[in-house]
Design an enzyme around this catalytic site. Structure first.
Site, PDB file in Angstrom:
ATOM      1  N   GLY A  30       0.810  -1.210   0.000  1.00 51.91           N
ATOM      2  CA  GLY A  30       0.000   0.000   0.000  1.00 51.91           C
ATOM      3  C   GLY A  30       0.843   1.260   0.000  1.00 51.91           C
ATOM      4  O   GLY A  30       2.029   1.232  -0.336  1.00 51.91           O
ATOM      5  N   HIS A  33       2.253   4.746  -4.960  1.00 48.73           N
ATOM      6  CA  HIS A  33       2.762   5.942  -5.639  1.00 48.73           C
ATOM      7  C   HIS A  33       2.986   5.605  -7.113  1.00 48.73           C
ATOM      8  O   HIS A  33       2.647   4.487  -7.564  1.00 48.73           O
ATOM      9  CB  HIS A  33       4.047   6.427  -4.956  1.00 48.73           C
ATOM     10  CG  HIS A  33       5.065   5.344  -4.750  1.00 48.73           C
ATOM     11  ND1 HIS A  33       5.686   4.692  -5.798  1.00 48.73           N
ATOM     12  CD2 HIS A  33       5.558   4.767  -3.613  1.00 48.73           C
ATOM     13  CE1 HIS A  33       6.530   3.793  -5.329  1.00 48.73           C
ATOM     14  NE2 HIS A  33       6.468   3.794  -3.996  1.00 48.73           N
ATOM     15  N   HIS A  36       4.422   2.187  -8.003  1.00 50.36           N
ATOM     16  CA  HIS A  36       3.445   1.084  -8.008  1.00 50.36           C
ATOM     17  C   HIS A  36       2.542   1.175  -9.242  1.00 50.36           C
ATOM     18  O   HIS A  36       2.201   0.174  -9.856  1.00 50.36           O
ATOM     19  CB  HIS A  36       2.547   1.148  -6.766  1.00 50.36           C
ATOM     20  CG  HIS A  36       3.267   0.955  -5.469  1.00 50.36           C
ATOM     21  ND1 HIS A  36       3.448   1.962  -4.558  1.00 50.36           N
ATOM     22  CD2 HIS A  36       3.859  -0.139  -4.932  1.00 50.36           C
ATOM     23  CE1 HIS A  36       4.102   1.495  -3.504  1.00 50.36           C
ATOM     24  NE2 HIS A  36       4.371   0.226  -3.699  1.00 50.36           N
ATOM     25  N   GLY A 153       9.068  -4.352  -8.508  1.00 47.77           N
ATOM     26  CA  GLY A 153       9.928  -3.245  -8.916  1.00 47.77           C
ATOM     27  C   GLY A 153      11.405  -3.563  -8.697  1.00 47.77           C
ATOM     28  O   GLY A 153      11.773  -4.250  -7.738  1.00 47.77           O
ATOM     29  N   LYS A 155      13.444  -1.467  -7.734  1.00 47.15           N
ATOM     30  CA  LYS A 155      13.877  -0.666  -6.585  1.00 47.15           C
ATOM     31  C   LYS A 155      14.319  -1.592  -5.444  1.00 47.15           C
ATOM     32  O   LYS A 155      15.333  -1.348  -4.791  1.00 47.15           O
ATOM     33  CB  LYS A 155      12.712   0.242  -6.157  1.00 47.15           C
ATOM     34  CG  LYS A 155      12.805   0.828  -4.784  1.00 47.15           C
ATOM     35  CD  LYS A 155      13.671   2.048  -4.796  1.00 47.15           C
ATOM     36  CE  LYS A 155      13.754   2.782  -3.476  1.00 47.15           C
ATOM     37  NZ  LYS A 155      13.345   2.107  -2.291  1.00 47.15           N
ATOM     38  N   SER A 192       7.523   4.273  -0.696  1.00 53.65           N
ATOM     39  CA  SER A 192       6.489   4.665   0.288  1.00 53.65           C
ATOM     40  C   SER A 192       7.142   5.302   1.506  1.00 53.65           C
ATOM     41  O   SER A 192       6.542   6.138   2.178  1.00 53.65           O
ATOM     42  CB  SER A 192       5.681   3.445   0.717  1.00 53.65           C
ATOM     43  OG  SER A 192       5.132   2.822  -0.423  1.00 53.65           O
TER      44      SER A 192
END
Ligand code: PAF
Length: 284
Positions: A30, A33, A36, A153, A155, A192
């Protein structure tokens, strides 16, 4: 549409399967951003149906980490998911995922434990048990949704490499799709946890991408000696930064590189104040 129970989600997916539709899963915690959103859009473009899970997974947080204050923004998340064209948000409670009392110790819960070689380094070194929690919950989500494709991702690159290994080792019938890091114009990788940064700290946080971009520029100019490349980082650091690691590792198996090549990922983690940030770049 939000679904909170495993039973309801399974029924929905079963209906899709009967119609012969392909299913994509985007697992998230959750606080969604644009990073996502790019995963969700990729799934929507590749699959007939897309499930986005929103679950702040308690078993991947170590003692003293930010489980309680992790941002929870389910209404905004649902909006982003539907704007991005996905079909359903799966937002189970911890009790739904882990049962009554959700007893989370591995004395009581079956865990999926990734290989030690993949977790004794980088984030796994300071976040002991973190990747056990990630593999366990992602495995559960794969069993619940049984997707054709799952989107993660780059990331969280160590996570991505570990999850690919899990899928291969356990013969899980899902294809993992890696999606590129989304950055602010400043270079800051979206996360996040950026929500924890003050405006001043956000400026300090630019050091991660600055170090990585500079290393890549040096590599492109022909410097491949890793010690020399690591040296270049120190010019960017000041007393507002507490460097946890800056490491050069293989993109498939996380082996350490002494000489950088096109299979090398540069990984960095550092703290700005109390906020721990990670980033990485591939040298190709
Ligand atoms: O990357 C994340 O947000 C989480 O680690 C994941 C994959 C959703 C598992 O909880």
């Amino acid at each position: 549409m939000i679904i909170h129970t495993i039973k309801e989600l399974r029924e929905l997916v079963k209906g899709w399967r009967k119609e012969g539709l392909s299913v994509g899963l985007v697992p998230t915690m959750g606080a969604l951003h644009a990073g996502h959103r790019s995963l969700i859009e990729k799934s929507v473009s590749k699959c007939d149906k897309t499930v986005v899970s929103v679950f702040v997974n308690p078993i991947q947080f170590c003692p003293g980490e930010d489980l309680d204050k992790y941002p929870r923004t389910l209404n905004a998340d649902e909006q982003l998911v539907s704007d991005a064209g996905a079909d359903v948000v799966f937002a189970p409670s911890p009790k739904e995922m882990y049962g009554e009392g959700h007893i989370l110790s591995n004395d009581f819960l079956t865990y999926v434990i990734p290989p030690y070689f993949y977790v004794d380094k980088l984030c796994g070194k300071s976040r002991v048990g973190h990747f056990d929690g990630v593999c366990t919950v992602v495995n559960k989500l794969f069993n619940i949704v049984q997707p054709d494709f799952a989107f993660f991702g780059e990331k969280d690159r160590q996570q991505l490499i570990i999850l690919k290994k899990m899928v291969k080792d356990l013969n899980i019938p899902v294809e993992i799709i890696a999606c590129p890091i989304v950055r602010e114009e400043s270079g800051l990788a979206l996360s996040s946890r950026n929500k924890y940064l003050s405006d001043e700290q956000k400026k300090d946080a630019l050091v991660l991408s600055k170090i990585l971009f500079n290393i890549k520029a040096c590599y492109n100019k022909g410097i491949t000696n890793v010690s020399e490349l690591v040296e270049t980082a120190y010019a960017f650091l000041n007393s507002n930064h507490s460097l946890e690691y800056l490491e050069f590792r293989d993109c498939e198996n996380l082996e350490e590189k002494k000489v950088a090549d096109s299979d090398t990922i540069v990984f960095i983690a550092l703290k700005v104040g109390n906020v721990r940030l990670i980033d990485n770049i591939k040298l190709s």
